[in-house]
Design an enzyme around this catalytic site. Sequence first.
Site, PDB file in Angstrom:
ATOM      1  N   TYR A  48      -5.204   5.117  -2.508  1.00 22.48           N
ATOM      2  CA  TYR A  48      -4.584   4.219  -1.534  1.00 22.48           C
ATOM      3  C   TYR A  48      -4.035   5.041  -0.369  1.00 22.48           C
ATOM      4  O   TYR A  48      -3.522   6.155  -0.572  1.00 22.48           O
ATOM      5  CB  TYR A  48      -3.466   3.417  -2.189  1.00 22.48           C
ATOM      6  CG  TYR A  48      -2.749   2.482  -1.235  1.00 22.48           C
ATOM      7  CD1 TYR A  48      -3.414   1.412  -0.660  1.00 22.48           C
ATOM      8  CD2 TYR A  48      -1.405   2.675  -0.906  1.00 22.48           C
ATOM      9  CE1 TYR A  48      -2.774   0.549   0.224  1.00 22.48           C
ATOM     10  CE2 TYR A  48      -0.758   1.822  -0.028  1.00 22.48           C
ATOM     11  CZ  TYR A  48      -1.441   0.767   0.535  1.00 22.48           C
ATOM     12  OH  TYR A  48      -0.812  -0.078   1.413  1.00 22.48           O
ATOM     13  N   ASP A  62       8.586   2.497   9.236  1.00 21.89           N
ATOM     14  CA  ASP A  62       7.407   1.667   8.998  1.00 21.89           C
ATOM     15  C   ASP A  62       7.564   0.333   9.721  1.00 21.89           C
ATOM     16  O   ASP A  62       7.777  -0.717   9.110  1.00 21.89           O
ATOM     17  CB  ASP A  62       7.226   1.453   7.491  1.00 21.89           C
ATOM     18  CG  ASP A  62       5.972   0.672   7.147  1.00 21.89           C
ATOM     19  OD1 ASP A  62       5.060   0.610   7.994  1.00 21.89           O
ATOM     20  OD2 ASP A  62       5.908   0.118   6.039  1.00 21.89           O
ATOM     21  N   ASP A  89      -3.999   0.677   4.437  1.00 30.05           N
ATOM     22  CA  ASP A  89      -3.051  -0.284   4.985  1.00 30.05           C
ATOM     23  C   ASP A  89      -3.365  -0.499   6.464  1.00 30.05           C
ATOM     24  O   ASP A  89      -3.259   0.421   7.273  1.00 30.05           O
ATOM     25  CB  ASP A  89      -1.640   0.289   4.804  1.00 30.05           C
ATOM     26  CG  ASP A  89      -0.537  -0.616   5.290  1.00 30.05           C
ATOM     27  OD1 ASP A  89      -0.841  -1.667   5.888  1.00 30.05           O
ATOM     28  OD2 ASP A  89       0.639  -0.256   5.088  1.00 30.05           O
ATOM     29  N   ASP A  91      -1.756  -2.840   8.332  1.00 25.51           N
ATOM     30  CA  ASP A  91      -0.628  -3.566   8.928  1.00 25.51           C
ATOM     31  C   ASP A  91      -1.067  -4.976   9.356  1.00 25.51           C
ATOM     32  O   ASP A  91      -1.637  -5.701   8.568  1.00 25.51           O
ATOM     33  CB  ASP A  91      -0.043  -2.785  10.104  1.00 25.51           C
ATOM     34  CG  ASP A  91       0.816  -1.608   9.643  1.00 25.51           C
ATOM     35  OD1 ASP A  91       1.176  -1.561   8.461  1.00 25.51           O
ATOM     36  OD2 ASP A  91       1.130  -0.726  10.473  1.00 25.51           O
ATOM     37  N   HIS A 116      -6.122  -3.807   3.761  1.00 24.46           N
ATOM     38  CA  HIS A 116      -5.371  -5.055   3.662  1.00 24.46           C
ATOM     39  C   HIS A 116      -4.671  -5.353   4.975  1.00 24.46           C
ATOM     40  O   HIS A 116      -4.196  -4.474   5.682  1.00 24.46           O
ATOM     41  CB  HIS A 116      -4.401  -5.060   2.477  1.00 24.46           C
ATOM     42  CG  HIS A 116      -3.278  -4.057   2.530  1.00 24.46           C
ATOM     43  ND1 HIS A 116      -2.170  -4.213   3.316  1.00 24.46           N
ATOM     44  CD2 HIS A 116      -3.095  -2.892   1.853  1.00 24.46           C
ATOM     45  CE1 HIS A 116      -1.346  -3.208   3.134  1.00 24.46           C
ATOM     46  NE2 HIS A 116      -1.887  -2.378   2.260  1.00 24.46           N
ATOM     47  N   GLU A 118      -1.714  -8.004   6.768  1.00 22.67           N
ATOM     48  CA  GLU A 118      -0.545  -8.766   6.364  1.00 22.67           C
ATOM     49  C   GLU A 118      -0.226  -9.885   7.347  1.00 22.67           C
ATOM     50  O   GLU A 118      -0.684  -9.857   8.496  1.00 22.67           O
ATOM     51  CB  GLU A 118       0.656  -7.847   6.179  1.00 22.67           C
ATOM     52  CG  GLU A 118       1.042  -7.065   7.413  1.00 22.67           C
ATOM     53  CD  GLU A 118       1.931  -5.889   7.075  1.00 22.67           C
ATOM     54  OE1 GLU A 118       3.089  -5.871   7.551  1.00 22.67           O
ATOM     55  OE2 GLU A 118       1.485  -4.974   6.351  1.00 22.67           O
ATOM     56  N   CYS A 126       8.921  -3.027   6.742  1.00 21.11           N
ATOM     57  CA  CYS A 126       8.535  -2.646   5.385  1.00 21.11           C
ATOM     58  C   CYS A 126       8.613  -3.868   4.484  1.00 21.11           C
ATOM     59  O   CYS A 126       9.545  -4.673   4.578  1.00 21.11           O
ATOM     60  CB  CYS A 126       9.459  -1.544   4.872  1.00 21.11           C
ATOM     61  SG  CYS A 126       9.232  -1.153   3.127  1.00 21.11           S
ATOM     62  N   ARG A 161      -2.541  -9.691   2.553  1.00 21.46           N
ATOM     63  CA  ARG A 161      -1.185  -9.528   2.020  1.00 21.46           C
ATOM     64  C   ARG A 161      -0.289 -10.633   2.593  1.00 21.46           C
ATOM     65  O   ARG A 161      -0.334 -10.902   3.791  1.00 21.46           O
ATOM     66  CB  ARG A 161      -0.637  -8.159   2.402  1.00 21.46           C
ATOM     67  CG  ARG A 161       0.847  -7.984   2.163  1.00 21.46           C
ATOM     68  CD  ARG A 161       1.312  -6.593   2.484  1.00 21.46           C
ATOM     69  NE  ARG A 161       2.648  -6.585   3.054  1.00 21.46           N
ATOM     70  CZ  ARG A 161       3.322  -5.481   3.357  1.00 21.46           C
ATOM     71  NH1 ARG A 161       2.780  -4.293   3.156  1.00 21.46           N
ATOM     72  NH2 ARG A 161       4.529  -5.561   3.891  1.00 21.46           N
ATOM     73  N   GLU A 191       3.376  -9.614  -1.815  1.00 19.42           N
ATOM     74  CA  GLU A 191       4.369  -8.554  -1.673  1.00 19.42           C
ATOM     75  C   GLU A 191       5.732  -8.977  -2.203  1.00 19.42           C
ATOM     76  O   GLU A 191       6.143 -10.135  -2.084  1.00 19.42           O
ATOM     77  CB  GLU A 191       4.472  -8.162  -0.193  1.00 19.42           C
ATOM     78  CG  GLU A 191       5.466  -7.045   0.112  1.00 19.42           C
ATOM     79  CD  GLU A 191       5.105  -5.717  -0.519  1.00 19.42           C
ATOM     80  OE1 GLU A 191       4.988  -5.647  -1.760  1.00 19.42           O
ATOM     81  OE2 GLU A 191       4.955  -4.730   0.227  1.00 19.42           O
ATOM     82  N   ASN A 213       2.002  -4.134  -5.949  1.00 21.53           N
ATOM     83  CA  ASN A 213       2.568  -2.978  -5.265  1.00 21.53           C
ATOM     84  C   ASN A 213       3.735  -2.450  -6.087  1.00 21.53           C
ATOM     85  O   ASN A 213       4.814  -3.044  -6.098  1.00 21.53           O
ATOM     86  CB  ASN A 213       3.032  -3.378  -3.865  1.00 21.53           C
ATOM     87  CG  ASN A 213       3.703  -2.232  -3.115  1.00 21.53           C
ATOM     88  OD1 ASN A 213       3.642  -1.086  -3.519  1.00 21.53           O
ATOM     89  ND2 ASN A 213       4.354  -2.566  -2.003  1.00 21.53           N
TER      90      ASN A 213
END
Length: 301
Positions: A48, A62, A89, A91, A116, A118, A126, A161, A191, A213
């Site tokens: 990952y 983040d 990731d 975002d 992924h 989100e 975060c 996500r 999440e 996660n």
Amino acid sequence: MLGATVPAHERRAKFRELLAGDSIVQFPGAINPINAQIIEQTGFEGVYISGGAFSAAMGLPDIGLTTLSEVAAHGRNIARVTNLPTFIDADTGWGEAMNVARTVQEFEDAGISGMHLEDQVNPKRCGHLDGKEVVSVQEMSKRISAAVGGRRDENFVICARTDARAGEGLDKAIDRARAYADAGADMIFPEAMKDLSEFEKFASAVDVPILANMTEFGKSELFTTEQLANAGVKLVIYPVTTLRIAMGAIKRGLETIRAEGTQESLVDGMQTRADLYETIDYAAYNSFDTDIFNFSQEGHR
């Protein structure tokens, strides 16, 4: 030597195979290429690539400050050295629909196996912090559709996500997951779940795999793979674990050197030179160099 021997398209096919299999799989986060090599050599199924760990390594929070080009280059460096599938990731996709499509293609070109997206607004936060805001279901569905439309390799995994659990509640988050799967998401990443029953409800609600996660110091307990598998989870990620291990050891080591004036007491806990060379396959480089660069001027004057 020099990098992965398994082509990117085969690693993507392997990712699909893992998600379709009967066993839960683990993808620890890699903070750099040698970390990915160690993950592979330890026997994990995939790697990952965390946005939170990458931003922290750059000395940034983040909150979406890293750019697509920076993250793609980081992902390329990691994917280059491992034969395992790599999952990154993305975002919020770095923009509107066409930007999201380009993001997919940048990651495909970098040799990544999946990503992924989100449903947070920009700037994002975060996933285990309070105060997150999410876009509408329609907006996120557009992001997913754009990602699917931009994909050139059908095996590139697109995961959706949702961060809606905290602000909208479990039921609405599950409704979002259904909509995202309908929009083409290959996997759902719920999440900040509070307990195993919440993972189980997500897994029962959609016909695509569920990701867990397992990040430290977050809102979810650190469940075992057996517990998560029993709840219907297919993939477990450990996004910032190796960064936290490394930074904790570095900080303690530097404090020791400062206090003692030498690193002598730390040596037993270090990676040895021999282990480093074995990890990066130093011997293969040496053999290659010896075999190729053996030209002599003798007889050619």
